[in-house]
Write an enzyme that holds these catalytic residues in place. Structure first.
Site, PDB file in Angstrom:
ATOM      1  N   THR A 171       0.825  -1.201   0.000  1.00 33.64           N
ATOM      2  CA  THR A 171       0.000   0.000   0.000  1.00 33.64           C
ATOM      3  C   THR A 171       0.863   1.256   0.000  1.00 33.64           C
ATOM      4  OG1 THR A 171      -1.689  -1.198   1.242  1.00 33.64           O
ATOM      5  CG2 THR A 171      -1.794   1.218   1.292  1.00 33.64           C
ATOM      6  N   GLU A 172       0.634   2.121  -0.996  1.00 32.27           N
ATOM      7  CA  GLU A 172       1.327   3.417  -1.103  1.00 32.27           C
ATOM      8  C   GLU A 172       2.848   3.256  -1.045  1.00 32.27           C
ATOM      9  OE1 GLU A 172      -0.443   6.010  -1.856  1.00 32.27           O
ATOM     10  OE2 GLU A 172      -2.378   5.055  -1.579  1.00 32.27           O
ATOM     11  N   LEU A 173       3.334   2.127  -1.536  1.00 32.87           N
ATOM     12  CA  LEU A 173       4.774   1.802  -1.573  1.00 32.87           C
ATOM     13  C   LEU A 173       5.426   1.820  -0.192  1.00 32.87           C
ATOM     14  CD1 LEU A 173       6.113   3.472  -4.856  1.00 32.87           C
ATOM     15  CD2 LEU A 173       4.972   1.281  -4.537  1.00 32.87           C
ATOM     16  N   TRP A 202       5.583   6.469  -0.547  1.00 29.62           N
ATOM     17  CA  TRP A 202       5.685   7.500  -1.593  1.00 29.62           C
ATOM     18  C   TRP A 202       4.791   8.692  -1.272  1.00 29.62           C
ATOM     19  CZ3 TRP A 202       3.270   5.506  -6.900  1.00 29.62           C
ATOM     20  CH2 TRP A 202       1.903   5.323  -6.756  1.00 29.62           C
TER      21      TRP A 202
END
Length: 404
Positions: free
Chosen positions: A143-145, A298
């Site tokens: 999730t979201e890097l 990120w």
């Protein structure tokens, strides 16, 4: 050789409806709003962007390739509200030029709170992707890097992934470039692909910014920046939200025209090509080990967890949500489990962020609430209701879970 690796995140959360502490209704999600937003983004982004990519793949006879990570909750909404979107993703899958990655089905922060729940969500997502698109994912992105060394070891221990994606943050690379394949610290076989955030953000965030010195950005100019990597790297990982096309950057900014010309401009250089993440892993050896002891992502300028865990409201909401895991699972109730998992979607905690300046503006753009405090109160009201549903009955195991 510079191989361009496009990866697009596709995600839509199940947004909560307004819910007071006095309600006893167990319908938590805003059907009308979720349908309206899903259809709006489909018409502005998913449908025109998918048709453009399909056209480009055919025009370039398979030499243009991309990868997607589509969350399970987004797929559910496409099937429910916009089945035409699913048919266009299916058409892309059948070209053989599109790779689908694995992630947590609910776009959750489960890795930080429950490894069992994390593993169950990753398996559910991989099963869904294989069922819908005929591909068993080889590459994982959290999730979201969100990433650290511990995550890499967990992914390698699952034995079903060849690489993991994350942010190419400066502080983890030092004087190295994100334009090579690396190996996560402590792993034997897993590889690490890092986002080239500078070139990615030129498209995702700066494309329509008239104050940006490089404005306007044309495909030829961007291709020259890609060419400059030749000799200094093997890959350019362009990772971004798919909603960049048409939703974050509106069609009248020229973003679709930019994308329509980009493959041709990049492939004019004989050393350039496009590869999917799996092809990158198969083509290039790692150039050493990268250690990420502290968690990165990120999101926001800090590229850490502060977008979801930056204040006491977020921390409390997350803690209370995952504290219900044993209680929810002991009920054996599939609807309760599904509701609890949809409450894990990271967006609910993102809306509670109290940052200011540029980061705060981004959080406000995505939030359906008037304030972070409204988001927190609404979420906790729903969580209170969910817990009360779990506690009905006289089951001894439930009482033990509650006490725990």
């Amino acid at each position: 050789m510079a191989s361009v690796c496009f990866y697009f995140q596709v995600h839509q959360p199940f947004r909560l409806r307004h819910y007071t502490i006095f309600e006893q209704n167990d319908s938590y999600f805003d059907e009308y709003k979720n349908a309206a937003i899903c259809r709006k983004v489909a018409n502005k982004c998913y449908l025109p962007a998918n048709r453009l990519l399909l056209k480009l793949i055919r025009k370039h006879q398979g030499r243009f390739k991309v990868a997607f990570s589509i969350t399970g909750v987004a797929l559910e909404q496409f099937e429910k509200y916009c089945p035409e979107v699913m048919s266009t993703f299916d058409a892309l899958a059948r070209t053989g030029c599109v790779e689908f990655l694995a992630e947590t089905y609910y776009h959750s922060l489960s890795f930080l709170y429950s490894r069992n729940e994390f593993a169950e969500q990753v398996k559910k997502h991989s099963d869904t992707i294989e069922s819908l698109f005929g591909q068993r994912p080889r590459i994982f992105r959290n999730t979201e890097l969100i990433y650290n060394d511990e995550l890499a070891k967990e992914i390698e221990s699952m034995g079903c992934f060849d690489a993991v994606l994350t942010e190419g943050a400066d502080h983890i690379l030092g004087d190295r470039t994100p334009d090579f394949v690396y190996k996560p610290a402590g792993c034997e076989n897993l590889k690490l692909l890092l986002k080239n955030y500078s070139l990615s953000d030129d498209i995702a965030f700066r494309f329509s910014n008239k104050q940006w010195p490089e404005y306007p950005l044309y495909a030829g100019k961007f291709a020259n920046w890609v060419n400059a990597v030749n000799g200094n790297g093997n890959i350019i990982n362009l990772f971004m939200d798919y909603e960049t096309f048409g939703e974050h950057q509106w069609a009248d900014t020229g973003i679709f025209d930019f994308m329509a010309h980009l493959p041709e401009q990049i492939m004019q250089h004989p050393d350039n090509d496009f590869k999917t993440p799996s092809e990158v892993v198969d083509s290039y050896h790692d150039m050493g080990e990268v250690s990420v002891p502290h968690v990165i992502s990120w999101a926001d300028e800090a590229r850490d967890l502060s977008a979801w865990l930056g204040n006491a409201m977020q921390s409390n909401a997350l803690h209370e949500a995952y504290r219900l895991e044993n209680l929810v699972k002991l009920t054996g109730d599939k609807e309760l489990l599904e509701d609890w998992r949809k409450l894990q979607t990271s967006d609910h905690f993102y809306y509670m962020c109290t940052k200011y300046f540029n980061d705060g503006d981004v959080h406000k753009y995505f939030s359906p609430y008037d304030s972070p405090y409204d988001s927190y109160i609404n979420f906790m009201n729903v969580l209170h209701s969910l817990k009360a549903r779990c506690e009905t009955g006289d089951d001894a195991d439930k009482k033990t879970a509650i006490a725990g």
